[in-house]
Every structure is written in structure tokens, then in C-alpha cells.
Design a protein around this motif. Structure first.
Motif, PDB file in Angstrom:
ATOM      1  N   UNK A  75      12.589  13.611  20.049  1.00  0.00           N
ATOM      2  CA  UNK A  75      11.871  12.594  20.826  1.00  0.00           C
ATOM      3  C   UNK A  75      10.557  12.180  20.170  1.00  0.00           C
ATOM      4  N   UNK A  76      10.027  13.002  19.277  1.00  0.00           N
ATOM      5  CA  UNK A  76       8.785  12.641  18.593  1.00  0.00           C
ATOM      6  C   UNK A  76       8.924  11.319  17.842  1.00  0.00           C
ATOM      7  N   UNK A 118       3.398   8.310  16.008  1.00  0.00           N
ATOM      8  CA  UNK A 118       4.000   9.226  15.044  1.00  0.00           C
ATOM      9  C   UNK A 118       4.644   8.440  13.910  1.00  0.00           C
ATOM     10  N   UNK A 119       5.346   7.379  14.243  1.00  0.00           N
ATOM     11  CA  UNK A 119       5.995   6.556  13.209  1.00  0.00           C
ATOM     12  C   UNK A 119       4.952   5.922  12.296  1.00  0.00           C
ATOM     13  N   UNK A 120       3.829   5.492  12.871  1.00  0.00           N
ATOM     14  CA  UNK A 120       2.779   4.879  12.044  1.00  0.00           C
ATOM     15  C   UNK A 120       2.154   5.889  11.092  1.00  0.00           C
ATOM     16  N   UNK A 178      16.361   2.623   7.693  1.00  0.00           N
ATOM     17  CA  UNK A 178      15.746   1.294   7.754  1.00  0.00           C
ATOM     18  C   UNK A 178      14.320   1.314   7.202  1.00  0.00           C
ATOM     19  N   UNK A 179      13.661   2.458   7.323  1.00  0.00           N
ATOM     20  CA  UNK A 179      12.282   2.565   6.830  1.00  0.00           C
ATOM     21  C   UNK A 179      12.250   2.487   5.301  1.00  0.00           C
TER      22      UNK A 179
END
Length: 525
Positions: free
Chosen positions: A389-390, A396-398, A440-441
Motif C-alpha cells: 500500500x505504500x 512516496x512515489x515522488x 511505466x516509471x
């Protein structure tokens, strides 16, 4: 003197006055005990009250006093003396294990306490030193007590969901009045802190802190408010209060592992921390690392985790440079065998990440995501689910995106193993979503990690096969050696048995006598 002062006070009846004046000698000490106090809802006739008052309340105080005289009904010149006299009457402590015992006197004491609270609420003149001393004495006699031992293990064995039902003190209706009076007294503008600090001293504060171990949550809630007021009122006591609370945390985390009031004390600490000036003092940082971080160690952390997380995040918001040390401290106390605590730690870490900047994040991202990888592979589905879930958190993604070249190789093997062998469908779905997000990142990096994972798995399989062959060879060699040794031993034993022949005829035996050694000096003589 008491007769002269209170002769001006209104009397309800001549009979009550005569009975009050017939009490015994002055100068008698005030009786009290360590039992818990309380209140009854009894309102008998005033004459009956006066009759029982002389037999229970101290005779030195009862002389010339009508206990039910209200402070608002006497002249201003007599209010301070009557206030002190009422406080002295309230120093009598009753036993509330039997609700029918001394019910009339309990009712009188309840009315006196209510009158004292109304007097302070109405805005009285400045408290004299005698009023302050009598008030603190009354609070000490009624509140400070030793709690009986408790065999319940709710705070030493489990988390918040395993907590037993709270225990309520039968004397609480009266204790509540005493606590209300203490709260009004400390918060009153009539209390001069310079005089009050002599009576609300270190000993008083320590005994007040001891009461936080009460089983009654209502009492702990009152104590929380009172301690906060004392901290705000008496600035000279602030360092001592912080140190005393730290000592309670030390003892709880490293010695007893049991205390009922940690959550309430942390609430007070949260308010105190929010008022710390910048830059933070070294004393405050020591409090964070030596008192707050070790509080993650006890099994009962779930009872106070919300308050603890608030305190920790307050420090991080005030000084972001502390983030790396805080996260490493949490990783140090990570509950590797307690899945419930792991879920709690993951929730707290997410809150910390939301207040973390990029520079601090880069200091701890490697050990942090190594631990997240272990959590993702956990067989307990709640731990794996909470770790995945993080990735739904934008903060967190940034933080991850600019550091993906370091983080993706750490987390990809755990995701790939999950997608191949985890038993829970919800965890599998979340795993596929995170893998899609990482692809995708940076698709090129994702494919590179996948290729490396396949190579590592192939090398691992080859290594496992070599290890298996080596162990088989060792086992066969050991078995052959054991068989050869057993055959050799059997042959030697048979040969020895065959070679042994019993003596059946007379056989000459050469006997060599043993000559004892004689010292050279003795032989020459």
C-alpha cells in the motif's frame, strides 16, 4: 480564635451550633489514610449532619463551624479563613468500599468540595500562602495513594485489540471533585506561581506522575489536563517534569514493560514538543532518541502508537535532519516475529515519509527498502498488503521516482517472488499493480532488473544443484566410510577372539622379581 471568627457566620439552628461548640480539644491532627475516597449522594437533615460531623471530622476544625455555610454567604473578610477551614475538613478520607458507611459525612464533604470549586470559579481574590499550603495538603491527602497490585497482563502481553475492559474506581465521584478543584486551583489567576512553586514542588509533581498508573481511564484523563496546566503555570519546573516523564518512559521500555498511563503522558509530551523553540536543544534530541524511540520496543505499543507517532512527527517537522536517525531507530526495533506490530510500524513509517525531504530520504532509502522487500515477501498477508500500500502514496512515489535506479533493484526481486508464489490473491493483485507502476516509471530499468533477476535465479539454481550434489557425495562417502569401518572392526574382533586360547596344561611362567630402588647414599653406607 475559631469561635471569634465564626461567631459572625450564619447558623442554621441553635442545636447544631451548640453541638459544634461542644467538640473536644483543639490542636488535634487530621486523620487520613491511603484508601480511595469518593462521594455519596445523601442529603439528610442538617441536625443529623452536625451530630455525625463531630464524631468523624477533626474536632479542632468543627468547633464553631457550620460545614454547609456557603462561601458566597459570608463577608469578604471572612472568606479566606472559611476557605482554609473547609479545606481542613476535606482532609478527612473515607472508605468507599462500603457505600453505606459514613454516608452523611460523605455528603457533607461533597457539598464542601462543590462550594470550594464554585468559589474559585467565581473569581476570588489572590490566594494567600496559607490557602495555597492548605490546598496542596488537602490534594495530597485525598489523591496521593499507592495502587494495589494488579495481576492483569493486558498491557504486557498484547496490542490494543487485546486490552481488557478498563477498571473503574468506585470512589471516582468524589475523586472527580478533588481533581476538578485541583484543576481550577492550578489554572486560577489568583494563584501566584512564585508562592505556589514552594508547595507544588518536585515531590508533589512526582507523586502526581505516579497516579498516571491508575487503572481508571477517567482519572488518567484528568491527570493529563492537570499536568499540562502545571507545566504551563510553573516554568521553573518544566525541565524537571520533562526529566521525570523521561524516567517513566525509560523504566517502562527497559524494565517493567507495564504502565497504564503511557498514552496520556505522550499526549502531554505532544503538546510540549509542539511548543519547542528552534533550533532544538540537545536535551530535546536526547529525549527523542533515548525516550521516544525505545517506546517502540514493548509489545503493548499499539495502545499508545497514535500518540507516539504524533510526537515523533512533531520532531521531524521541526528539524527534518532528524528523519534519518528516526527511521534507523525504527528499523533497529523492527518486530521481525510480531506481524501485528509490523503493520503498525509500516503505518508510522508512511507518516514519517510524508514529512521527509529528498536529501534526508536518500540517507536511509537503502536499508528502508531492503526491509520493505522483506515485508512484501511476508507470508502474513496483512504485512505484505500494508507494505504494498505504500506505493499508493503520492509522496512516496515522488521520493522513489528520482532514486529508482537504487530502489528498483532492491524491491524488484521481492515483487517477482510474490507474483510467482504468494498464496493470497489480494497480495498478488497489489504486486502486479506495483510491477506495472514501476514498468511505466522506467521500462528499460524494469527490464534490466527482470533480466538480472532471471540470471540470479539461474545462478541460484545452479548453485543449489551443486550444493545438492556435494551433499549427496558427502553422504555417500560418509556411508561408505562408516560401512568400511564397521567391517574392519568386525574382522579385527573376530581375529582377536580366535587368537585367544585358554590355558589347559601346566605351563612354565617366567617371573621377574621387582627390586625396590634404593637411594645411592643408602647403598654406599
Amino acid at each position: 480564635m475559631w469561635k471569634q471568627i465564626f461567631s459572625k457566620l450564619p447558623r442554621k439552628s441553635s442545636s447544631s451550633s451548640s453541638k459544634s461548640e461542644s467538640a473536644s480539644e483543639p490542636g488535634r491532627s487530621y486523620p487520613h489514610s491511603n484508601g480511595r475516597t469518593g462521594s455519596g449522594n445523601v442529603g439528610p437533615a442538617r441536625a443529623s449532619m452536625s451530630k455525625r460531623t463531630s464524631s468523624v471530622f477533626p474536632s479542632s476544625i468543627v468547633v464553631g463551624i457550620e460545614p454547609l455555610v456557603s462561601l458566597k454567604d459570608v463577608p469578604n473578610s471572612d472568606k479566606q479563613s472559611l476557605f482554609v477551614s473547609k479545606l481542613n475538613l476535606c482532609c478527612v478520607v473515607f472508605d468507599f468500599s462500603d457505600p453505606d458507611k459514613n454516608s452523611s459525612e460523605k455528603g457533607i464533604k461533597r457539598q464542601i468540595l462543590t462550594d470550594l470549586i464554585d468559589y474559585i470559579n467565581a473569581g476570588c481574590s489572590r490566594f494567600t500562602e496559607q490557602m495555597i499550603a492548605s490546598s496542596c495538603r488537602m490534594f495530597a491527602i485525598n489523591l496521593f495513594r499507592i495502587f494495589p497490585p494488579n495481576d492483569r497482563s493486558n498491557l504486557s502481553g498484547g496490542g490494543e485489540t487485546e486490552e481488557d475492559e478498563p477498571m473503574f474506581d468506585p470512589s471516582w465521584p468524589h475523586l472527580q471533585l478533588v481533581y476538578d478543584l485541583l484543576l481550577k486551583f492550578v489554572g486560577s489567576s489568583s494563584l501566584d506561581a512564585k508562592i505556589g512553586k514552594k508547595y507544588v514542588d518536585h515531590s508533589f509533581i512526582l507523586k502526581l506522575l505516579d497516579l498516571f498508573d491508575s487503572e481508571d481511564p477517567r482519572e488518567r484523563d484528568c491527570l493529563k489536563t492537570i499536568l499540562h496546566r502545571i507545566y504551563g503555570k510553573f516554568m521553573v519546573h518544566r525541565p524537571f517534569i520533562r526529566k521525570a516523564v523521561s524516567d517513566i518512559f525509560y523504566r517502562f521500555a527497559f524494565e517493567i514493560d507495564r504502565h497504564n498511563g503511557i498514552a496520556e503522558l505522550l499526549e502531554v509530551c505532544g503538546s510540549v514538543i509542539s511548543g519547542f523553540a528552534l533550533p532544538l536543544k540537545e536535551e530535546h534530541k536526547i529525549f527523542l532518541f533515548r525516550a521516544l524511540i525505545p517506546l517502540h520496543k514493548p509489545k503493548s505499543v499499539g495502545v499508545y502508537l497514535q500518540q507516539l507517532t504524533y510526537c515523533v512527527t512533531q520532531f521531524i517537522e521541526k528539524e527534518p535532519k532528524l528523519t534519518s536517525s528516526v527511521v534507523r531507530g525504527l528499523l533497529k526495533y523492527w518486530p521481525v516475529t510480531n506481524s501485528q506490530k509490523e503493520v503498525m510500524f509500516l503505518s508510522e513509517l508512511e507518516e514519517i515519509l510524508e514529512a521527509t525531504n529528498m536529501v534526508e530520504f536518500q540517507k536511509f532509502m537503502v536499508p528502508f527498502f531492503r526491509r520493505i522487500g522483506y515485508c512484501v515477501n511476508s507470508s502474513h498477508f496483512q504485512v505484505a498488503e500494508r507494505a504494498l500500500f505504500l506505493w499508493n502514496n503520492d509522496q512516496v512515489i515522488s521520493l522513489v521516482a528520482p532514486n529508482r535506479e537504487t530502489i528498483m533493484p532492491l524491491i524488484f526481486p521481492a515483487l517477482e517472488r510474490n507474483s510467482q508464489q504468494h498464496w493470497n490473491q489480494a497480495v498478488l493483485n497489489l504486486t502486479f499493480n506495483v510491477k506495472k507502476m514501476l514498468s511505466e516509471m522506467d521500462e528499460e530499468l524494469f527490464l534490466s532488473c527482470q533480466k538480472k533477476f532471471e540470471e540470479d535465479e539461474q545462478n541460484r539454481m545452479v548453485s543449489d544443484e551443486r550444493r545438492r550434489i556435494t551433499w549427496e557425495r558427502l553422504e555417500s562417502t560418509a556411508a561408505a566410510t562408516a560401512a568400511s569401518t564397521a567391517a574392519t572392526t568386525a574382522t579385527a574382533t573376530a581375529a582377536a577372539v580366535a587368537a585367544f586360547q585358554p590355558v589347559t596344561v601346566n605351563t612354565a611362567v617366567l617371573v621377574t622379581p621387582v627390586v625396590p630402588s634404593i637411594p645411592l647414599a643408602a647403598a654406599l653406607s
